[in-house]
Design a protein around this motif. Structure first.
Motif, PDB file in Angstrom:
ATOM      1  N   ASP A  71      50.013  63.211  31.360  1.00 29.11           N
ATOM      2  CA  ASP A  71      50.664  64.040  30.348  1.00 29.11           C
ATOM      3  C   ASP A  71      51.558  65.107  30.981  1.00 29.11           C
ATOM      4  O   ASP A  71      52.599  65.463  30.428  1.00 29.11           O
ATOM      5  N   SER A  83      54.290  65.413  28.034  1.00 26.20           N
ATOM      6  CA  SER A  83      53.822  65.103  26.684  1.00 26.20           C
ATOM      7  C   SER A  83      53.195  66.337  26.041  1.00 26.20           C
ATOM      8  O   SER A  83      52.405  67.047  26.666  1.00 26.20           O
ATOM      9  N   ARG A  87      48.305  64.623  22.610  1.00 24.80           N
ATOM     10  CA  ARG A  87      47.452  63.510  23.020  1.00 24.80           C
ATOM     11  C   ARG A  87      46.372  63.381  21.957  1.00 24.80           C
ATOM     12  O   ARG A  87      45.645  64.317  21.687  1.00 24.80           O
ATOM     13  N   LYS A  96      50.845  60.677  18.739  1.00 19.45           N
ATOM     14  CA  LYS A  96      51.981  61.070  19.574  1.00 19.45           C
ATOM     15  C   LYS A  96      53.264  60.925  18.762  1.00 19.45           C
ATOM     16  O   LYS A  96      53.321  60.125  17.827  1.00 19.45           O
ATOM     17  N   ASP A 152      58.318  58.234  21.563  1.00 22.02           N
ATOM     18  CA  ASP A 152      57.998  59.162  22.655  1.00 22.02           C
ATOM     19  C   ASP A 152      58.451  58.619  24.008  1.00 22.02           C
ATOM     20  O   ASP A 152      58.980  59.354  24.838  1.00 22.02           O
TER      21      ASP A 152
END
Length: 368
Positions: free
Chosen positions: A111, A116, A119, A269, A273
């Motif tokens: 991540d 990101s 999660r 998510k 992405d």
């Protein structure tokens, strides 16, 4: 020569025992994470000056216990059944729990590398830690701080996984070491692939990354680990390895598709992405082969990490119109068909064959 499977319990018994195994894994995860937090805080009378009560073990606990499919423990269980295992065992529970903690190690650090924000529908470890930094009015870069804490949370998960595996038989520990190296190598290859604007054999590289980073440590190696712990012969382990590699490819390719067309309310998510991040997936490699004109220019910008939101939508639509999405779906179907063929020609108990066929259907056509 006719191969006769080892005696095994019925399919019904296997599924009942499977559910009990996953329950035992959850219980051990809860206990080990609680003990980890106690050990972390032992000898100190004050909370972390920035994180407060949301310290590294707590961040890890939230990551591990916030959901997830528990695929690795499931595959480990079915490897055990393939070896003729009938009932659960403490060593099998430890091994499955270790696999889930190794997964947390990979998630926390992945991540960070992918930047990101979410999660499983909740903020990632580095985002939560960065918010704590800002909330505490701390000096320095809050993003850098959050990423550093996430790396440490991953390290802590890896340490705990290693502790669980340390007492298991030597063949299991050897395979565990091999899998761990493959996982880190896959992550390194992923970073390298993303750093090149026009890699040679982009599809082959993307498949290699998908196998090492996702398929091997999610499907193939957990199966082999469970079977090895159960004392399976080499013919069984080899067959499971072939099945696992095929299903691992299907798993990784489904991940690619969900990363572009997944429902955010289900995947936890943001939609598209992977395209937003410019990840070097099989989808992107196929788009590079098939797209022309403005769509190809958008793919090139994605490769060079100079794309924007408009490029993401252009590439996503082109992947559908140029048949990229359909090609990957076909590849998933072929991998599952071949995986089933491996199972049916292998010396496996009927309960293991039926269980693994059902698992492959759920994995290949999942929505999360």
């Amino acid at each position: 020569m006719t191969l006769v499977p080892a005696p095994s319990h019925s399919v019904h018994q296997a599924h009942d025992s499977h559910a009990a195994h996953l329950h035992a894994v959850e219980a051990l995860l809860t206990d080990r994470l609680a003990d980890l937090g106690t050990q972390w805080r032992r000898g100190t009378a004050v909370a972390d000056t920035v994180l407060g009560d949301d310290d590294v073990p707590e961040l890890l606990t939230t990551l591990v216990m916030s959901g997830g499919k528990r695929l690795r423990p499931q595959m480990c269980w079915w490897g055990w059944v393939a070896a003729g295992g009938c009932d659960d065992s403490p060593d099998l529970v430890r091994l499955s729990t270790a696999l889930e903690l190794l997964h947390a190690f990979g998630l926390a650090q992945d991540d960070v590398m992918d930047e990101s924000a979410l999660r499983r529908g909740v903020p990632t470890v580095h985002v939560r830690a960065g918010r704590r930094h800002r909330g505490a009015g701390a000096t320095g870069d809050d993003r850098r701080y959050g990423e550093s804490i996430a790396v440490l949370a991953g390290d802590l998960a890896h340490v705990e996984a290693g502790a669980l595996v340390s007492g298991l038989p030597a063949p299991v520990r050897t395979l565990w070491w091999q899998m761990s190296v493959e996982l880190v190598r896959g992550q390194a290859r992923d970073l390298s692939a993303a750093a090149l604007t026009s890699p040679d054999d982009a599809i082959g590289q993307a498949l290699e990354v998908a196998h090492a980073k996702s398929g091997a440590y999610t499907i193939q190696r957990p199966l082999e680990l469970g079977a090895t712990l159960g004392g399976a012969g080499q013919d069984v382990v080899t067959a499971l390895g072939r099945y696992g590699r095929l299903l691992g490819e299907a798993f990784a390719l489904r991940d690619d598709l969900l990363g572009v067309w997944g429902d955010p309310d289900v995947t936890g998510k943001p939609s598209s992405d992977d395209l937003t991040a410019g990840k070097a997936t099989v989808l992107l490699a196929l788009a590079e082969q098939r797209c022309t004109g403005p769509a190809r220019a958008a793919v090139d910008r994605m490769r060079g990490n100079s794309h924007d939101g408009d490029d993401v939508e252009v590439v996503r639509k082109a992947m559908e119109s140029e048949g990229v999405r359909d090609l990957v779906e076909q590849r998933i179907t072929r991998a599952v068909t071949d995986a089933h063929a491996v199972l049916r020609s292998a010396p496996l108990p009927p309960a293991a064959v039926e269980g693994l066929e059902a698992v492959s259907e759920r994995i290949a056509w999942r929505r999360v």
